[in-house]
Scaffold this motif. Structure first.
Motif, PDB file in Angstrom:
ATOM      1  N   ASN A  18      10.668   0.577   1.774  1.00  9.72           N
ATOM      2  CA  ASN A  18      10.975   1.721   2.628  1.00  9.72           C
ATOM      3  C   ASN A  18      10.094   2.934   2.309  1.00  9.72           C
ATOM      4  N   HIS A  19      10.255   3.972   3.120  1.00  9.51           N
ATOM      5  CA  HIS A  19       9.712   5.319   2.909  1.00  9.51           C
ATOM      6  C   HIS A  19       8.200   5.338   2.652  1.00  9.51           C
ATOM      7  N   PRO A  20       7.398   4.836   3.594  1.00  8.36           N
ATOM      8  CA  PRO A  20       5.942   4.890   3.400  1.00  8.36           C
ATOM      9  C   PRO A  20       5.414   6.314   3.558  1.00  8.36           C
ATOM     10  N   SER A  21       4.353   6.628   2.823  1.00 14.40           N
ATOM     11  CA  SER A  21       3.677   7.921   2.933  1.00 14.40           C
ATOM     12  C   SER A  21       2.191   7.695   2.693  1.00 14.40           C
ATOM     13  N   PHE A  22       1.348   8.207   3.606  1.00 18.80           N
ATOM     14  CA  PHE A  22      -0.094   7.983   3.512  1.00 18.80           C
ATOM     15  C   PHE A  22      -0.726   8.853   2.432  1.00 18.80           C
ATOM     16  N   SER A  23      -1.779   8.323   1.834  1.00 21.77           N
ATOM     17  CA  SER A  23      -2.622   9.116   0.937  1.00 21.77           C
ATOM     18  C   SER A  23      -3.419  10.111   1.766  1.00 21.77           C
ATOM     19  N   PRO A  24      -3.904  11.182   1.161  1.00 19.24           N
ATOM     20  CA  PRO A  24      -4.667  12.178   1.922  1.00 19.24           C
ATOM     21  C   PRO A  24      -5.893  11.607   2.625  1.00 19.24           C
ATOM     22  N   ASP A  25      -6.517  10.551   2.069  1.00 17.74           N
ATOM     23  CA  ASP A  25      -7.680   9.958   2.736  1.00 17.74           C
ATOM     24  C   ASP A  25      -7.292   8.877   3.730  1.00 17.74           C
ATOM     25  N   GLY A  26      -5.994   8.584   3.845  1.00 15.30           N
ATOM     26  CA  GLY A  26      -5.507   7.624   4.838  1.00 15.30           C
ATOM     27  C   GLY A  26      -5.780   6.175   4.520  1.00 15.30           C
ATOM     28  N   LYS A  27      -6.268   5.865   3.317  1.00 16.99           N
ATOM     29  CA  LYS A  27      -6.644   4.492   2.989  1.00 16.99           C
ATOM     30  C   LYS A  27      -5.540   3.719   2.272  1.00 16.99           C
ATOM     31  N   THR A  28      -4.516   4.432   1.798  1.00 20.52           N
ATOM     32  CA  THR A  28      -3.492   3.809   0.958  1.00 20.52           C
ATOM     33  C   THR A  28      -2.128   4.364   1.334  1.00 20.52           C
ATOM     34  N   LEU A  29      -1.103   3.570   1.123  1.00 18.98           N
ATOM     35  CA  LEU A  29       0.276   4.011   1.318  1.00 18.98           C
ATOM     36  C   LEU A  29       1.009   3.981  -0.011  1.00 18.98           C
ATOM     37  N   VAL A  30       1.882   4.960  -0.223  1.00 15.93           N
ATOM     38  CA  VAL A  30       2.846   4.906  -1.309  1.00 15.93           C
ATOM     39  C   VAL A  30       4.206   4.636  -0.680  1.00 15.93           C
ATOM     40  N   PHE A  31       5.042   3.871  -1.341  1.00 17.55           N
ATOM     41  CA  PHE A  31       6.334   3.500  -0.774  1.00 17.55           C
ATOM     42  C   PHE A  31       7.274   3.111  -1.904  1.00 17.55           C
ATOM     43  N   THR A  32       8.539   2.902  -1.568  1.00 21.27           N
ATOM     44  CA  THR A  32       9.516   2.425  -2.543  1.00 21.27           C
ATOM     45  C   THR A  32       9.940   1.012  -2.178  1.00 21.27           C
ATOM     46  N   SER A  33      10.210   0.201  -3.212  1.00 21.59           N
ATOM     47  CA  SER A  33      10.509  -1.200  -2.951  1.00 21.59           C
ATOM     48  C   SER A  33      11.297  -1.805  -4.105  1.00 21.59           C
ATOM     49  N   ASP A  34      12.051  -2.874  -3.777  1.00 20.02           N
ATOM     50  CA  ASP A  34      12.699  -3.665  -4.818  1.00 20.02           C
ATOM     51  C   ASP A  34      11.844  -4.888  -5.168  1.00 20.02           C
ATOM     52  N   TYR A  35      10.542  -4.772  -4.936  1.00 20.67           N
ATOM     53  CA  TYR A  35       9.615  -5.863  -5.247  1.00 20.67           C
ATOM     54  C   TYR A  35       9.763  -6.310  -6.701  1.00 20.67           C
ATOM     55  N   GLY A  36      10.020  -5.349  -7.610  1.00 20.87           N
ATOM     56  CA  GLY A  36      10.154  -5.667  -9.032  1.00 20.87           C
ATOM     57  C   GLY A  36      11.574  -5.989  -9.449  1.00 20.87           C
ATOM     58  N   GLY A  37      12.456  -6.249  -8.472  1.00 18.14           N
ATOM     59  CA  GLY A  37      13.810  -6.655  -8.799  1.00 18.14           C
ATOM     60  C   GLY A  37      14.585  -5.592  -9.548  1.00 18.14           C
ATOM     61  N   ILE A  38      15.494  -6.027 -10.377  1.00 17.42           N
ATOM     62  CA  ILE A  38      16.357  -5.148 -11.156  1.00 17.42           C
ATOM     63  C   ILE A  38      15.890  -5.182 -12.600  1.00 17.42           C
ATOM     64  N   SER A  39      15.982  -4.055 -13.311  1.00 15.67           N
ATOM     65  CA  SER A  39      15.409  -3.971 -14.660  1.00 15.67           C
ATOM     66  C   SER A  39      16.444  -3.896 -15.765  1.00 15.67           C
ATOM     67  N   GLY A  40      17.713  -3.774 -15.435  1.00 12.85           N
ATOM     68  CA  GLY A  40      18.756  -3.699 -16.447  1.00 12.85           C
ATOM     69  C   GLY A  40      20.106  -3.909 -15.807  1.00 12.85           C
ATOM     70  N   GLU A  41      21.127  -4.082 -16.631  1.00 11.32           N
ATOM     71  CA  GLU A  41      22.475  -4.257 -16.097  1.00 11.32           C
ATOM     72  C   GLU A  41      22.971  -2.930 -15.538  1.00 11.32           C
ATOM     73  N   PRO A  42      23.290  -2.855 -14.242  1.00 13.83           N
ATOM     74  CA  PRO A  42      23.703  -1.581 -13.632  1.00 13.83           C
ATOM     75  C   PRO A  42      24.913  -0.949 -14.299  1.00 13.83           C
ATOM     76  N   ILE A  43      25.801  -1.746 -14.870  1.00 16.02           N
ATOM     77  CA  ILE A  43      27.012  -1.206 -15.480  1.00 16.02           C
ATOM     78  C   ILE A  43      26.699  -0.366 -16.714  1.00 16.02           C
ATOM     79  N   SER A  44      25.499  -0.489 -17.250  1.00 14.03           N
ATOM     80  CA  SER A  44      25.119   0.283 -18.435  1.00 14.03           C
ATOM     81  C   SER A  44      24.539   1.642 -18.078  1.00 14.03           C
TER      82      SER A  44
END
Length: 707
Positions: A598-624
């Protein structure tokens, strides 16, 4: 990796900062990315300890860590000649020793603190005077021999073995598959620096615990099955392997998390009971002879139903009690309690000291005399004239020409010149200079998303109305002249109230792309940037799905957006590109099965996008952790041809709403005139009791700094 004395680290960091600053001033292409981490800017965690023997009083609670940044997930190590050899006065035994996770200097690391008090170890209290603190990082993340991807990663759940191996979680290796966690267990020898991966490659392991002998390590893991998107009590299994090299790995418990050992054949863990739905602590007894498997291991429930008990802790040979975090039906706060294994009864601990504060992740000293945990540190930890709250928190970037910051606000966006930042604070829209000065509120309405007009100076666009709402909910786009001193510069650009949101302005300042639910589905439209929809609409996308979170490229050629068109209504979103005339539609990022990008945003030169993703899955137990709606989002960049995917952030929080600025901000923290207040909410799903009742909250149940 040899541990460095703390003073040497500071000198190195100062020299590095001087060099980087000099290089920054010469750079003409460097830029900055800012993003939001839900609640993280208000974390002010320190680690505290209480005696385990008697009912405590407030005077018994001792802060252990140094009130610098965020400190959590501690471990009391057994006496270690190697640890003491790193200290300048190693001829004296410290009163307390602590190994813990800290987020400071832009990265996550594992620190060792040796504390020398004026009173003996067994008589420590809040009135004891701290004579000396010796501190050093146990992982040399600033060494020039380290690779960037090793330095920039999450560290978690450290334990030191008797033969001086540091066992911990790190996220520095990419398994190469979408929605697959990077979390894995590693060992680093303190003297030689030899580091070894203990988790099989491609397998994610969480919450490691080392047996008293150091021979075995237990972890919570999905094994080959992988994470399926759950964000509450994970249905991981418990695996055990040899600490020396990760071999002889075997599953011993189905459905369990957060293991801890009392001896080499007995460990505790938590799980949600399938019979009564309470989260409880269980004991696993391993056979001392024969094969170890889920069939040969005996499982016993330890804590009774009627309350949630989780993240257990024990100590070597301690068959008398365990420490647990609890959520009771009559309490709005998470507390640490002791559970008597002989009498089968609870004994309160932290509620007697600070009843209106959340306490997380207990751990017990090797002699069973003290219990540690982390919580908000309190106002007394800093001088009255000291401002420690950060507007922009520097986060180490893996990209040398991009500085990276966590911003204290949601949905940030840069002004065209990069000198100001607009953001929302639920409720209200604010504008502030990039250095944290001249903050002012420009709207009092509940709003989300912000976008500046690149041509008409001082014009900010936002969406006003409820978030995460249905297509027919009244949400409209407004423009705000943030420089209008008379506060008359607000104009409503959409008029039908059918969930019009996420405005993005064309580079010539004439048009606004946005999403609208006016036809019963959320699709993209374009309208006049000054007059709004009364001057007409251009429909950009059409279909029975959700297209949303659009962003216009700086050259005007593309509009990036998130969509669930590949599986409408599933909650899974991927990134797409389309020309403003409706042609050229193509998928840019595939987020994997049921993934969210979600939430794409272009770089100032328009060649790259920054965004947020769950591509890297979960990194720890949420209950902690404190509450996060989606405790898995990280910040990534990708080129418009789909190449060069890079992960920028590593943590177990929810990173989102990134914005890419046109100028470079030096990679140092930016403070602002806002008093530090540690405030966070416990996991919302812990409020839900198994009988279907939701825990009543008669007052603010956020944990605050005042105990």
């Amino acid at each position: 990796m040899n541990p460095l004395p703390f003073l040497k680290s500071l000198v190195y960091l100062s020299l590095l900062l001087f060099i980087v600053t000099a290089e920054d001033e010469e750079s003409t292409t460097a830029t900055s990315i800012i993003f939001t981490t839900l609640g993280r800017s208000d974390y002010a965690f320190d680690i505290f300890t209480l005696p385990a023997s008697l009912p405590p009083t407030p005077s018994d609670e001792i802060p252990i860590t140094d009130s610098n940044s965020v400190n959590f997930n501690g471990h009391f190590p057994s006496p270690s000649p190697s640890l003491l050899s790193f200290l300048s006065n190693n001829n004296q035994t410290p009163s307390l020793q602590l190994i813990y996770v800290t987020e400071r200097n832009g990265s996550s690391n594992i620190y060792y603190d040796a504390l020398y008090y004026s009173t003996p170890h067994n008589t420590l209290s809040k009135s004891s005077s701290l004579q000396l603190r010796l501190q050093l990082p146990l992982l040399d993340l600033d060494s020039s021999t380290q690779q960037d991807n090793t330095i920039i990663s999450m560290k978690d759940k450290p334990t030191l073995t008797a033969d001086d191996y540091l066992i911990y979680v790190s996220t520095h290796e990419d398994p190469g598959r979408p929605r697959t966690s990077w979390a894995a267990v590693y060992s680093t020898h303190l003297t030689t620096g030899l580091t070894r991966r203990l988790s099989p490659f491609g397998i994610a392991d969480f919450s490691p615990a080392v047996s008293p002998s150091g021979v075995y390590t237990a972890v919570a893991s999905y094994g080959l099955d992988g994470w399926d998107g759950e964000v509450e009590v994970l249905t991981t299994d418990i695996y055990v392997f040899l600490t020396r090299d990760g071999t002889q790995r075997v599953k011993i418990v189905e459905n369990g998390g957060w293991p801890c050992w009392v001896d080499d054949f007995t460990l505790f863990f938590h799980r949600r009971s399938q019979e009564d739905e309470w989260i409880s602590v269980y004991k696993a007894i391993l056979p001392q002879n024969g094969l170890i498997s889920t069939e040969s291991v005996t499982i016993q429930r330890v804590t009774p139903p009627g309350l949630h008990a989780f993240t257990p802790a024990t100590s070597p040979g301690n068959n008398n009690f365990i420490a647990v975090a609890t959520r009771r039906p009559n309490s709005s706060f998470r507390h640490i309690e002791l559970f008597d294994l002989v009498k089968n009864e609870f004994r309160e601990l932290t509620r007697l000291v600070s009843p209106n504060t959340h306490h997380l992740n207990p751990f017990i000293s090797p002699d069973s005399a003290r219990v540690g945990y982390h919580k908000c540190r309190g106002e007394s930890s800093k001088r009255k004239d000291e401002n420690t709250h950060l507007f922009l928190e520097n986060v180490k970037s893996p990209l040398p020409d991009i500085s990276l910051f966590r911003v204290d606000g949601s949905f940030p966006s840069f002004s065209p010149a990069g000198d100001r930042i607009a953001y929302v604070d639920f409720p209200g829209v604010y504008v502030v200079d990039w250095d944290g000065s001249n903050r002012k509120q420009v709207s009092t309405e509940t709003a989300f998303s912000t976008s500046w007009n690149p041509v008409h100076e001082g014009i900010v666009y936002t969406s006003t109305g409820p978030t995460f709402a249905s297509e027919g909910t009244e949400v409209d786009i407004i423009s705000i002249n943030v420089d209008d001193v008379d506060h008359n510069g607000v104009k409503r650009l959409t008029t039908n109230g059918k969930n019009n949101a996420f405005p993005s302005v064309s580079p010539d300042g004439k048009w606004v792309a946005f999403r609208s639910g006016r036809t019963g589905h959320k699709n993209l439209y374009i309208m006049d940037a000054m007059e709004g929809e009364k001057s007409g609409l251009q429909r950009l996308t059409e279909g029975p799905w959700s297209d949303t979170m659009c962003n216009w490229s700086p050259d005007g050629d593309w509009i990036a957006f998130a969509s669930d068109r590949h599986n409408p209504g599933s909650g899974s979103f991927e990134l797409y590109l389309i020309h403003p005339n409706g042609t050229g539609l193509r998928k840019l990022v595939e987020s994997g099965s049921a993934g969210r990008t979600n939430h794409p945003s272009f770089s100032p030169d328009g060649k790259t996008l920054v965004f947020t993703s769950d591509y890297g899955g979960i990194s720890g137990e949420p209950i902690s952790n404190p509450h996060h709606y989606q405790p898995y989002g990280e910040i990534y960049t990708i080129k418009l041809d789909g190449s060069d995917l890079k992960r920028l952030t590593h943590n177990s929080y929810e990173d989102g709403t990134p914005a890419w600025g046109p100028k470079f901000i030096r990679p140092v923290d930016v403070k602002w005139a806002k008093n530090e207040e540690c405030a966070f909410e416990d996991c919302h799903w812990l409020n839900e009791m198994p009988n279907g009742a939701v825990l009543a909250a008669p007052f603010d149940t956020r944990s605050h700094c005042a105990a």
